[in-house]
Design an enzyme around this catalytic site. Structure first.
Site, short mmCIF file in Angstrom:
data_model
loop_
_atom_site.label_atom_id
_atom_site.label_comp_id
_atom_site.label_asym_id
_atom_site.label_seq_id
_atom_site.Cartn_x
_atom_site.Cartn_y
_atom_site.Cartn_z
N LYS A 79 0.85 -1.19 0.00
CA LYS A 79 0.00 0.00 0.00
C LYS A 79 0.89 1.25 0.00
O LYS A 79 1.86 1.29 0.77
CB LYS A 79 -0.92 -0.04 1.23
CG LYS A 79 -1.95 1.10 1.28
CD LYS A 79 -2.90 0.94 2.48
CE LYS A 79 -3.96 2.02 2.50
NZ LYS A 79 -4.90 1.89 3.64
N SER A 160 -9.90 2.48 2.49
CA SER A 160 -8.92 3.11 1.64
C SER A 160 -7.98 2.14 0.92
O SER A 160 -7.36 2.53 -0.07
CB SER A 160 -8.06 4.07 2.46
OG SER A 160 -7.34 3.38 3.46
N SER A 184 -10.43 0.26 6.82
CA SER A 184 -9.79 0.25 5.50
C SER A 184 -9.14 -1.04 5.06
O SER A 184 -8.73 -1.17 3.92
CB SER A 184 -8.75 1.36 5.42
OG SER A 184 -9.39 2.57 5.11
N1 GLN Z 1 -13.41 4.93 5.50
C1 GLN Z 1 -12.88 5.41 6.74
C2 GLN Z 1 -12.47 6.86 6.61
O1 GLN Z 1 -12.66 7.40 5.58
C3 GLN Z 1 -11.73 4.56 7.19
C4 GLN Z 1 -10.45 4.85 6.50
C5 GLN Z 1 -9.34 4.00 7.02
O2 GLN Z 1 -9.54 3.04 7.74
N2 GLN Z 1 -8.13 4.41 6.67
O3 GLN Z 1 -11.98 7.44 7.51
#
Ligand code: GLN
Length: 494
Positions: A79, A160, A184
């Site tokens: 990532k 994400s 995410s």
């Molecule tokens: N979708 C969540 C956010 O936008 C979680 C993102 C994440 O876990 N990095 O904050």
């Protein structure tokens, strides 16, 4: 001849060790799939030479009779939130475009030390903020999945870690790193029919991982199945003196400890997660999961997590608050983008750089974060949210007096179409409703593919465990995986 890109982590590791194929052959096969899949936009940068170089080192070790490591010969996707020496690390932002770190993150270094190689840096939501991968400066990832009869709309791979999930399900890599601040790892895994585990907060070092919300951020593996996640998590986890929140505990042998027998285990079913108007296919998949757990010998226990409905609002105060503080470092001075208009002073340079370097969602989070931390509103928002966080952790602690692990859906729906929720941040945030409670409590949680909905799209089931009990989570995940027998794959169109 085996199709090498159909193999997962364990099969590659064992095949390389047995001499059935070489690590270089594996790396080349995945490099070819990466090169042929640019339509998915899963990678920001491909690093085919790095994958081959690491593979050559593993093959040389084998020839010399040396141990190959837990991930020996397994090429993976990284990532693009993990700092990699000399390889562009962007967090999918314009702010860090072209940034080549001088150092390696602890997690990626551990993976290379364990014999893994890097296929490339995977796309994600900008600074890991998002649930659909649409906030990336480098363009959205497209899920390899398509609805069966529901038109040909391009779908979100989740976020994400959407590059990670798309790449694994499209067989561009057998496994990838993810990070999970509020879902995410789990939500993209659920959207694409793969497996991912967020370990207990502190298990994996955050050193060299671009920070979003430091009290929540946690790295973890994403792969095709539970065993592969267990192997990779063993390689990623461990105490790191460079991260003050790192857990100083030995790393258990999770792979060796895998056991799908649920006899004597109590599985908690949180009644607050059964929401009004719940998607029928999601509700059915949850019921299937409950039946599978019973069949595997478990006792099903009705539990209550009474503060569930406050988790999402609390998360969307705490995460932006921490983000606004973490992202203050991007000021155009030390690294990353600098926008210095003619004759501008320091303040103008800060403002111009930040206006140019951050995308709309990141700016929204910074503004929410600075607002909830401001003198007049701190008590009303930030302090309240922290109190709720404590109540949520207490809910889990009470629930775990009655059960060993908790079973719930990972997401309220299957994958949605790209563009469907981008204009409505609240609709997007609601996706995380089942994921954020475990994040706020710092608990290990995983998503396992449990079936498909009526449109042929994957659905995930989530298992939440006690702090430090990744083994219990993985074992329950394996029980679900065995019973679900999930084999669906996306039809190749890219
Ligand atoms: N979708 C969540 C956010 O936008 C979680 C993102 C994440 O876990 N990095 O904050």
């Amino acid at each position: 001849m085996t199709n090498l890109t159909e193999l997962g982590v364990a099969a590659i590791r064992d095949g390389v060790a047995a001499g059935d194929f070489t690590a270089v052959e594996v790396a080349e096969a995945f490099n070819a799939n990466v090169a042929a899949a640019s339509a998915l936009n899963a990678f920001i940068v491909a690093t085919p030479e790095a994958a081959v170089d690491a593979a050559k080192a593993v093959d040389a070790k084998r020839a010399a009779g040396q141990p190959l490591g837990k991930m020996g010969g397994v090429p993976i996707g990284m990532k693009d939130l993990f700092a990699t020496t000399g390889v562009q690390t962007t967090a999918a932002s314009h702010m860090l475009e072209g940034f080549k770190p001088q150092y390696e993150s602890t997690v990626s270094q551990k993976l290379w030390d364990a014999g893994a190689g890097m296929l490339g840096k995977l796309n994600l939501d900008q600074f890991a903020m998002g649930s659909s991968n649409e906030t990336s400066f480098f363009g959205n990832v497209i899920s390899p999945w398509r609805r069966k009869d529901g038109g040909n709309a391009a779908l979100a791979p989740g976020g994400s870690s959407g590059g990670s999930s798309a790449a694994i399900s499209a067989r561009l890599c057998p496994a990838a790193t993810g990070t999970d601040t509020g879902g995410s790892i789990r939500q993209p895994a659920a959207f694409t029919g793969i497996t991912g585990i967020k370990p207990t907060y502190g298990r994996c070092s955050r050193w060299g991982v671009v920070a979003f919300a430091s009290s929540l951020d946690q790295a973890g593996p994403m792969a095709r199945d539970t065993r592969d996640c267990a192997i990779m998590l063993e390689a990623m986890a461990g105490f790191d003196p460079k991260d003050s929140t790192s857990l100083d505990m030995p790393v258990p042998e999770w792979e060796a400890g895998l056991n799908p027998d649920m006899k004597g285990k109590k599985i908690g079913i949180p009644r607050e997660y059964r929401m009004d108007g719940m998607d029928e296919d999601v509700a059915k998949s949850w019921d299937d999961g409950i039946a599978w757990m019973k069949a595997a010998g478990a006792e099903i226990v009705d539990i209550s997590l009474p503060h569930t409905k406050y988790a999402l609002p609390a998360y969307y105060i705490i995460a932006p608050a921490e983000a606004s503080s973490n992202l203050a470092r991007y000021d155009g001075v030390r690294y990353g983008l600098r926008d210095l208009p003619e004759g501008a002073g320091l303040q103008d340079m800060y403002a111009a750089t930040r206006a140019e370097g951050f995308g709309a969602e990141v700016k929204r989070r910074i503004m929410i974060g600075t607002y909830v931390l401001s003198a007049g509103f701190y008590d009303a928002y930030y302090n309240q949210a922290q109190k709720i966080r404590t109540l949520i952790a207490q809910d889990f602690a009470k629930a775990f007096e009655q059960c060993d692990v908790i079973l719930a859906p990972t997401c309220p729906t299957a994958a949605f179409a790209l563009g469907e929720k981008m204009s409505d941040p609240l609709a997007m945030y609601l996706n995380d409703v089942f994921a954020v409670p475990a994040s706020l409590a710092g608990l290990p949680a995983m998503s396992v593919p449990a079936g498909v909905n009526r449109e042929g799209l994957p659905l995930g089931l989530q298992i939440i465990g006690k702090a430090f009990d990744e083994q219990g989570v993985l074992n329950a995940g394996l029980a679900i995986e065995n019973a679900a027998g999930f084999t669906a794959t996306p039809e190749k169109w890219w």
